[in-house]
Design a protein around this motif. Structure first.
Motif, PDB file in Angstrom:
ATOM      1  N   GLU A 241       0.825  -1.216   0.000  1.00 47.68           N
ATOM      2  CA  GLU A 241       0.000   0.000   0.000  1.00 47.68           C
ATOM      3  C   GLU A 241       0.855   1.261   0.000  1.00 47.68           C
ATOM      4  O   GLU A 241       0.533   2.245  -0.679  1.00 47.68           O
ATOM      5  N   GLU A 242       1.963   1.237   0.746  1.00 45.64           N
ATOM      6  CA  GLU A 242       2.821   2.416   0.818  1.00 45.64           C
ATOM      7  C   GLU A 242       3.537   2.662  -0.507  1.00 45.64           C
ATOM      8  O   GLU A 242       3.712   3.822  -0.919  1.00 45.64           O
ATOM      9  N   LEU A 243       3.937   1.604  -1.196  1.00 37.96           N
ATOM     10  CA  LEU A 243       4.582   1.789  -2.498  1.00 37.96           C
ATOM     11  C   LEU A 243       3.595   2.328  -3.526  1.00 37.96           C
ATOM     12  O   LEU A 243       3.963   3.150  -4.388  1.00 37.96           O
ATOM     13  N   GLU A 244       2.343   1.887  -3.455  1.00 39.06           N
ATOM     14  CA  GLU A 244       1.325   2.439  -4.349  1.00 39.06           C
ATOM     15  C   GLU A 244       1.142   3.928  -4.082  1.00 39.06           C
ATOM     16  O   GLU A 244       1.009   4.739  -5.014  1.00 39.06           O
ATOM     17  N   ARG A 245       1.120   4.301  -2.823  1.00 38.29           N
ATOM     18  CA  ARG A 245       0.988   5.708  -2.466  1.00 38.29           C
ATOM     19  C   ARG A 245       2.209   6.492  -2.943  1.00 38.29           C
ATOM     20  O   ARG A 245       2.085   7.629  -3.425  1.00 38.29           O
ATOM     21  N   LEU A 308       9.071   2.551   6.977  1.00 37.76           N
ATOM     22  CA  LEU A 308       9.183   3.958   7.350  1.00 37.76           C
ATOM     23  C   LEU A 308       8.701   4.828   6.191  1.00 37.76           C
ATOM     24  O   LEU A 308       9.473   5.136   5.273  1.00 37.76           O
ATOM     25  N   PRO A 309       7.435   5.221   6.170  1.00 36.33           N
ATOM     26  CA  PRO A 309       6.928   6.034   5.055  1.00 36.33           C
ATOM     27  C   PRO A 309       7.635   7.387   4.974  1.00 36.33           C
ATOM     28  O   PRO A 309       8.042   7.960   5.988  1.00 36.33           O
ATOM     29  N   ASP A 310       7.786   7.877   3.743  1.00 43.17           N
ATOM     30  CA  ASP A 310       8.377   9.204   3.498  1.00 43.17           C
ATOM     31  C   ASP A 310       9.698   9.392   4.241  1.00 43.17           C
ATOM     32  O   ASP A 310       9.924  10.415   4.896  1.00 43.17           O
ATOM     33  N   THR A 311      10.576   8.419   4.136  1.00 47.18           N
ATOM     34  CA  THR A 311      11.839   8.454   4.885  1.00 47.18           C
ATOM     35  C   THR A 311      13.005   8.177   3.948  1.00 47.18           C
ATOM     36  O   THR A 311      13.022   7.160   3.247  1.00 47.18           O
ATOM     37  N   ASP A 312      13.988   9.081   3.944  1.00 49.12           N
ATOM     38  CA  ASP A 312      15.159   8.858   3.096  1.00 49.12           C
ATOM     39  C   ASP A 312      16.184   7.998   3.830  1.00 49.12           C
ATOM     40  O   ASP A 312      15.994   7.609   4.989  1.00 49.12           O
TER      41      ASP A 312
END
Length: 376
Positions: A241-245, A308-312
């Motif tokens: 789901e996070e990769l789709e987002r 970790l969403p939105d994390t570099d």
């Protein structure tokens, strides 16, 4: 032509008996973690006793058909309230409302034998029930959820409070009937509202308990039973789901693969119970480092996955370092672990590719001496 109050009371008794059977069966078969069901199952039994006693007016003594009948009605509402408190994880309630029930017993006895007054007796009892339902409604509003079953119970309580207030107001204005069994339209409406309330509150208890069981089953289906982290299927679903987002918004996650070093030796030396305690301690410490939107899941055995969403890459390594530090604080269950980090590389990147890089980085960390983090 108004309905005979005795017929409505008999209908209320039938409803109470049916719902008592349903709730007692649920109490025997539902998990013990669903607290309050025993109280909810006892409520319709008390309401059934009340209807049986009320229906004996003119044939049994006033102490049974007036004093004890009203007491059974009050105790049924009190027990239902205590059940709601237990269901939502709260104690208390018995001292206050048990004292109120004892005091009402004395007052009703006085107004039945010493200074008989049907109007005053009904007014006091209606006001007392309204206050009890009000306390119940206030508690559910503050501590209950927003789902349909909870809202149903709240609405039923609120509507019956209005009925009780109307009953009290009619007595104050001198428009009360002279007897509870008088076949008037007002008496029919009042008793009919009582019958409907008994039914709907019992249905509400059934729906609340069923909804709780469904929630627990969903939790069990998505969480590891030991560590209470997401299980492998659930954490993989979150990653997809996070990769789709990320593909829609252009900002992707980092994935961390964690493996406890020499965990087999921990089990062999100290036993599996100690090993389980280490896993629980590890997940508790790790979860305390993560943000509310991060996800921790058990990938298999002593291997875990963090999303970790939105994390570099730099931010992910900082999180990994904090985990290392927290697990070296001197606690008896502290452990060492190796971590592999993979960061999203753009819309062409896939979950399988990220997991492959994180796994390769994890093995690199082990080859370099363990208890460290590498990025892939």
């Amino acid at each position: 032509m108004p309905l005979d109050p005795r017929s409505l009371i008999a209908l209320g008794g039938l409803m109470s008996a049916m719902m008592a059977v349903v709730l007692w069966v649920m109490r025997r078969n539902y998990p013990p973690s669903i607290r309050g069901l025993d109280y909810w199952a006892a409520s319709p039994v008390l309401w059934l006793v009340a209807t049986l006693l009320f229906s004996g007016r003119g044939q049994l003594s006033p102490f049974l058909t007036v004093v004890l009948a009203n007491q059974a009605l009050l105790l049924g509402a009190t027990v239902y309230y205590i059940g709601s408190r237990r269901f939502l994880g709260h104690g208390g309630g018995w001292i206050l409302w048990g004292s109120v029930a004892a005091a009402s017993l004395l007052v009703l006895t006085w107004l039945t034998y010493v200074a008989p007054s049907y109007q005053l007796r009904v007014a006091i009892f209606a006001l007392l029930m309204a206050v009890l339902y009000g306390a119940h409604l206030r508690f559910l509003w503050r501590h209950g959820g927003k789902g349909f079953p909870m809202r149903l119970v709240q609405v039923v309580l609120a509507l019956h409070i209005l009925v009780l207030v109307a009953r009290f107001t009619s007595i104050v204005m001198g428009r009360a009937d002279s007897d509870a069994m008088e076949p008037s339209h007002f008496q029919t409406a009042y008793i009919g509202a009582y019958v409907l309330t008994v039914l709907m509150l019992s249905i509400g208890a059934v729906l609340l308990a069923t909804d709780r069981v469904r929630t627990e089953l969903e939790h069990l289906a998505m969480h590891d039973s030991l560590t209470q982290t997401l299980n492998r299927r659930a954490i993989m679903q979150r990653c997809h789901e996070e990769l789709e987002r990320a593909r829609r918004h252009g900002r992707g996650p980092s994935i961390m693969m964690l493996d406890l070093d020499h965990f087999k030796a921990v089990n062999d030396t100290h036993g599996h119970q100690h090993g389980d305690a280490v896993l629980v301690h590890f997940t508790a410490c790790t979860a305390s480092v993560l943000r509310s939107g991060d996800w921790l899941g058990r990938y298999g055995g002593e291997e875990f996955l963090i999303l970790l969403p939105d994390t570099d890459a730099a931010a992910a390594r900082h999180v990994a370092q904090r985990i290392h530090v927290l697990l070296q604080a001197g606690h008896p269950l502290d452990c060492q672990l190796s971590i592999g980090v993979a960061t999203w590389q753009g819309p062409q990147d896939s979950l399988e590719a990220m997991l492959t890089r994180a796994d390769a980085a994890l093995y690199q960390a082990k080859d370099l001496g363990r208890n460290q983090t590498c990025a892939g």
